[in-house]
Design a protein around this motif. Structure first.
Motif, mmCIF file in Angstrom:
data_model
loop_
_atom_site.group_PDB
_atom_site.id
_atom_site.type_symbol
_atom_site.label_atom_id
_atom_site.label_comp_id
_atom_site.label_asym_id
_atom_site.label_seq_id
_atom_site.Cartn_x
_atom_site.Cartn_y
_atom_site.Cartn_z
ATOM 1 N N LEU A 175 3.494 3.690 -6.649
ATOM 2 C CA LEU A 175 3.184 5.130 -6.854
ATOM 3 C C LEU A 175 3.927 5.551 -5.508
ATOM 4 N N ALA A 176 3.793 4.915 -4.152
ATOM 5 C CA ALA A 176 4.409 5.508 -3.118
ATOM 6 C C ALA A 176 5.739 5.381 -3.273
ATOM 7 N N ARG A 177 6.401 4.340 -3.729
ATOM 8 C CA ARG A 177 7.825 4.401 -3.564
ATOM 9 C C ARG A 177 8.545 5.498 -4.556
ATOM 10 N N ARG A 178 7.664 5.533 -5.893
ATOM 11 C CA ARG A 178 8.321 6.603 -6.772
ATOM 12 C C ARG A 178 7.974 7.991 -6.437
ATOM 13 N N HIS A 179 6.751 8.275 -6.029
ATOM 14 C CA HIS A 179 6.586 9.853 -5.662
ATOM 15 C C HIS A 179 6.602 10.048 -4.104
ATOM 16 N N GLY A 180 6.538 9.125 -3.336
ATOM 17 C CA GLY A 180 6.308 9.274 -1.943
ATOM 18 C C GLY A 180 4.861 9.056 -1.400
ATOM 19 N N ALA A 181 4.921 8.485 -0.236
ATOM 20 C CA ALA A 181 3.549 8.076 0.475
ATOM 21 C C ALA A 181 2.546 9.185 0.688
ATOM 22 N N HIS A 182 3.390 10.508 0.757
ATOM 23 C CA HIS A 182 2.559 11.658 1.290
ATOM 24 C C HIS A 182 1.765 11.965 0.083
ATOM 25 N N ARG A 183 1.995 11.536 -1.003
ATOM 26 C CA ARG A 183 1.166 12.209 -2.194
ATOM 27 C C ARG A 183 0.043 10.748 -2.733
ATOM 28 N N VAL A 184 -0.144 9.848 -1.544
ATOM 29 C CA VAL A 184 -1.357 8.851 -1.931
ATOM 30 C C VAL A 184 -2.397 8.786 -0.736
ATOM 31 N N TRP A 185 -3.584 8.849 -0.961
ATOM 32 C CA TRP A 185 -4.646 8.799 -0.173
ATOM 33 C C TRP A 185 -5.440 7.847 -0.122
ATOM 34 N N PHE A 186 -5.951 7.379 1.081
ATOM 35 C CA PHE A 186 -6.964 6.190 1.053
ATOM 36 C C PHE A 186 -8.155 6.720 0.474
ATOM 37 N N GLY A 187 -8.862 5.786 -0.402
ATOM 38 C CA GLY A 187 -10.204 6.300 -0.847
ATOM 39 C C GLY A 187 -10.830 5.271 -1.488
ATOM 40 N N THR A 188 -12.145 5.270 -1.242
ATOM 41 C CA THR A 188 -13.012 4.261 -1.817
ATOM 42 C C THR A 188 -13.714 4.282 -3.113
ATOM 43 N N GLY A 189 -14.300 5.680 -3.088
ATOM 44 C CA GLY A 189 -15.254 6.095 -4.145
ATOM 45 C C GLY A 189 -16.599 5.295 -4.167
ATOM 46 N N ALA A 190 -16.721 4.709 -2.742
ATOM 47 C CA ALA A 190 -18.057 4.007 -2.635
ATOM 48 C C ALA A 190 -19.177 5.194 -2.305
ATOM 49 N N PRO A 191 -20.291 4.462 -2.625
ATOM 50 C CA PRO A 191 -20.872 3.152 -3.262
ATOM 51 C C PRO A 191 -20.936 3.022 -4.698
ATOM 52 N N VAL A 192 -20.292 4.050 -5.526
ATOM 53 C CA VAL A 192 -20.411 4.130 -7.015
ATOM 54 C C VAL A 192 -19.314 2.746 -7.356
ATOM 55 N N SER A 193 -18.019 3.009 -6.575
ATOM 56 C CA SER A 193 -17.243 1.696 -6.764
ATOM 57 C C SER A 193 -17.252 0.917 -5.545
ATOM 58 N N ASP A 194 -16.451 -0.301 -5.465
ATOM 59 C CA ASP A 194 -16.277 -1.030 -4.210
ATOM 60 C C ASP A 194 -15.619 -0.449 -3.086
ATOM 61 N N ASP A 195 -16.003 -0.678 -1.873
ATOM 62 C CA ASP A 195 -15.126 -0.102 -0.731
ATOM 63 C C ASP A 195 -14.264 -1.272 0.017
ATOM 64 N N ALA A 196 -14.813 -2.433 -0.038
ATOM 65 C CA ALA A 196 -14.138 -3.703 0.685
ATOM 66 C C ALA A 196 -12.712 -4.018 0.073
ATOM 67 N N GLY A 197 -12.609 -3.753 -1.480
ATOM 68 C CA GLY A 197 -11.434 -4.039 -2.184
ATOM 69 C C GLY A 197 -10.306 -2.877 -1.501
ATOM 70 N N PRO A 198 -10.554 -1.703 -1.574
ATOM 71 C CA PRO A 198 -9.388 -0.745 -1.243
ATOM 72 C C PRO A 198 -9.200 -0.813 0.386
ATOM 73 N N ARG A 199 -10.335 -1.170 1.111
ATOM 74 C CA ARG A 199 -9.972 -1.293 2.504
ATOM 75 C C ARG A 199 -9.142 -2.618 2.845
ATOM 76 N N PHE A 200 -9.362 -3.743 2.075
ATOM 77 C CA PHE A 200 -8.552 -5.017 2.246
ATOM 78 C C PHE A 200 -7.127 -4.878 1.738
ATOM 79 N N GLN A 201 -7.218 -3.765 0.612
ATOM 80 C CA GLN A 201 -5.736 -3.853 -0.112
ATOM 81 C C GLN A 201 -4.841 -2.821 1.032
ATOM 82 N N LEU A 202 -5.714 -2.007 1.915
ATOM 83 C CA LEU A 202 -4.816 -1.118 2.870
ATOM 84 C C LEU A 202 -4.077 -1.750 3.948
ATOM 85 N N ASP A 203 -4.807 -2.981 4.403
ATOM 86 C CA ASP A 203 -4.373 -3.874 5.359
ATOM 87 C C ASP A 203 -3.108 -4.716 4.748
ATOM 88 N N HIS A 204 -3.018 -4.755 3.522
ATOM 89 C CA HIS A 204 -1.982 -5.653 2.983
ATOM 90 C C HIS A 204 -0.982 -4.905 2.054
#
Length: 243
Positions: A175-204
């Motif tokens: 998505l970032a390559r197709r539409h630009g990173a300026h259209r993608v925001w870090f979010g977790t949806g926690a605690p309804v959804s997991d927060d550790a997964g998106p946070r780990f993903q951000l680092d990688h």
């Protein structure tokens, strides 16, 4: 600076979560190395947005009001970021009252968080077509919605997405390559959804450092009108010294 644009503060149904109060949520942010969180209160999200909830006192938390249109609604808001929940609060996103509220938000330059399951492709497409000036960040989209999401983002340049449930292989990178990173925001949806997964993903993320910085917090910082050096202090011992 890392900003979670999609977080819930307060108790949630059928689960006992650390973020049921501000102290617990800030401790979770420290644990994960997140500087700031944009929070909707669970009472407004799941129960009564008209009554609302008091804004958080912590400087680490930015209050995101849940708005409802119409004569039985919440009224307008001056917040820079708001959330609309048409399915949860039983209003038509593109009905007369919904469009009036959305038009006012577009005029104010307010950004709208909108849950994927709360609106659906057709209503989101109609809203963005009728109000092309309105910036919408779709949250909790899930990897199964990637084709529909790309369809919307191709057609509407002011639609963006958060990373909360974009956990398919290289989904965020695509998505970032197709539409630009300026259209993608870090979010977790926690605690309804997991927060550790998106946070780990951000680092990688397999993206240039500048793009990762935009996703991590740069986009949200601009949206919230925060200066570049505005990260509040957090406990370096608890976060491994990450900055």
């Amino acid at each position: 600076m890392i900003i979670d644009i999609n977080r819930v503060l307060g108790p949630i149904p059928a689960d006992d979560v650390p973020s049921r109060d501000e102290a617990g949520l800030v401790a979770e942010l420290d644990r994960l190395g997140i500087d700031l969180a944009c929070t909707v209160h669970s009472h407004a999200l799941f129960y009564d947005p008209v009554a609302g909830a008091p804004p958080p006192a912590s400087g680490r938390l930015v209050h995101v009001p849940v708005l409802v249109p119409g004569p039985l609604g919440t009224g307008p808001s001056t917040a820079r970021l708001v959330r609309l929940c048409p399915a949860e609060h039983r209003f038509a996103l593109t009905g007369p009252h919904g469009l009036a509220l959305a038009g006012d938000l577009a005029d104010r330059g307010t950004t709208v968080l909108l849950g994927w399951e709360s609106a659906g492709f057709g209503e989101i497409h109609r809203l963005a077509t009728l109000l092309p000036r309105l910036r919408v960040v779709l949250v909790n989209t899930g990897y199964r919605a990637l084709r529909e999401l790309a369809d919307l983002m191709d057609a509407h340049p002011r639609i963006g997405v958060d990373t909360a449930t974009l956990n398919g292989h290289q989904s965020v990178e695509w998505l970032a390559r197709r539409h630009g990173a300026h259209r993608v925001w870090f979010g977790t949806g926690a605690p309804v959804s997991d927060d550790a997964g998106p946070r780990f993903q951000l680092d990688h993320l397999d993206l240039p450092d500048d793009d990762v910085a935009l996703i991590a917090g740069g986009n949200a910082r601009t949206l919230l009108g925060l200066p570049g050096d505005s990260a509040p202090p957090r406990d370096a011992a608890r976060t491994g010294g990450r900055t």
